[in-house]
Motif scaffolding. Sequence first.
Motif, PDB file in Angstrom:
ATOM      1  N   LYS A   2       0.334  -0.926  -0.454  1.00  0.00           N
ATOM      2  CA  LYS A   2      -0.207  -0.088   0.633  1.00  0.00           C
ATOM      3  C   LYS A   2       0.698   1.284  -0.539  1.00  0.00           C
ATOM      4  O   LYS A   2       0.612   1.968  -0.277  1.00  0.00           O
ATOM      5  N   ALA A   3       2.228   1.195   0.865  1.00  0.00           N
ATOM      6  CA  ALA A   3       2.899   2.457   0.693  1.00  0.00           C
ATOM      7  C   ALA A   3       3.680   2.977  -0.601  1.00  0.00           C
ATOM      8  O   ALA A   3       4.216   3.821  -0.707  1.00  0.00           O
ATOM      9  N   ILE A   4       3.691   1.841  -1.265  1.00  0.00           N
ATOM     10  CA  ILE A   4       4.649   1.830  -2.621  1.00  0.00           C
ATOM     11  C   ILE A   4       3.755   2.313  -3.449  1.00  0.00           C
ATOM     12  O   ILE A   4       4.219   2.857  -4.506  1.00  0.00           O
ATOM     13  N   LEU A   5       2.195   2.173  -4.219  1.00  0.00           N
ATOM     14  CA  LEU A   5       1.418   2.503  -5.664  1.00  0.00           C
ATOM     15  C   LEU A   5       1.379   3.959  -4.704  1.00  0.00           C
ATOM     16  O   LEU A   5       1.867   4.736  -5.811  1.00  0.00           O
ATOM     17  N   PRO A   6       1.532   4.844  -3.547  1.00  0.00           N
ATOM     18  CA  PRO A   6       1.316   6.590  -4.080  1.00  0.00           C
ATOM     19  C   PRO A   6       2.978   7.183  -3.990  1.00  0.00           C
ATOM     20  O   PRO A   6       2.697   7.916  -4.769  1.00  0.00           O
ATOM     21  N   ILE A   7       3.416   6.461  -3.853  1.00  0.00           N
ATOM     22  CA  ILE A   7       4.494   6.501  -4.661  1.00  0.00           C
ATOM     23  C   ILE A   7       5.168   6.414  -5.756  1.00  0.00           C
ATOM     24  O   ILE A   7       5.414   7.178  -6.277  1.00  0.00           O
ATOM     25  N   SER A   8       5.600   4.928  -5.931  1.00  0.00           N
ATOM     26  CA  SER A   8       5.077   5.165  -7.354  1.00  0.00           C
ATOM     27  C   SER A   8       4.144   5.914  -8.708  1.00  0.00           C
ATOM     28  O   SER A   8       4.700   6.184  -9.225  1.00  0.00           O
ATOM     29  N   MET A   9       2.769   6.356  -8.020  1.00  0.00           N
ATOM     30  CA  MET A   9       1.819   6.525  -8.304  1.00  0.00           C
ATOM     31  C   MET A   9       2.635   8.368  -8.865  1.00  0.00           C
ATOM     32  O   MET A   9       2.529   9.226  -9.890  1.00  0.00           O
ATOM     33  N   THR A  10       3.329   9.033  -7.824  1.00  0.00           N
ATOM     34  CA  THR A  10       3.341   9.729  -7.353  1.00  0.00           C
ATOM     35  C   THR A  10       4.855  10.158  -8.568  1.00  0.00           C
ATOM     36  O   THR A  10       5.461  11.260  -9.874  1.00  0.00           O
ATOM     37  N   CYS A  11       5.914   9.113  -8.596  1.00  0.00           N
ATOM     38  CA  CYS A  11       7.064   9.016  -9.614  1.00  0.00           C
ATOM     39  C   CYS A  11       6.337   9.208 -10.753  1.00  0.00           C
ATOM     40  O   CYS A  11       7.114  10.196 -11.329  1.00  0.00           O
TER      41      CYS A  11
END
Length: 192
Positions: A2-11
Amino acid sequence: MKAILPISMTCLLLVTGCQTVPERLPQAEPAPSAACYFPSDQPSQKTPSLEVLTQSIGVLETWGFELETTDTDLGLVTASRRRDLIGYYDPYDNDFGYGRNMRVFGGFGLGRGGSSIGLGIGGGFGAGFRHQPVEVERVSLLARDGYIRLSRDIRRFDHLGDLRESYSASNDDFCQRFQTAFKQAAATPGAL
């Protein structure tokens, strides 16, 4: 997860925002010569004269071009000729260090239990191999409103049939030679 998804979308959004649009649309380079647009010495009319098209086709066929398409309503003629390139050097042949006209495939790998090495040599099997490199010269002619506009391009294909070079060749030399031949054909109908 769950924490990786927002970071990858931001990138992903940041990288997408960095893309730029081109400053200008693609253009023919070099630009066509001014000699490629000349009067046909026919009265200015919306529909092209059949006589102008016939004389233009006659000049192109005399030079060894084969007619591809014509549209008498538009005043458009397209013709091409091809020639074999004997001894053509493929500028991309040495890009991977394989040498001219020799394809070597192979590799190596290391694993837990040992190592392995593989090597292959490609031969001339199948369609497309061992063909002669060719150059295709294409001319488009538009006869409208009392003027003729020429466009010429040259494409070179290697022995595998892959496109290797392509450029606009609407230069002074070709267009002036065409003008001269066209005016001679117009002065002496039936001379072609």
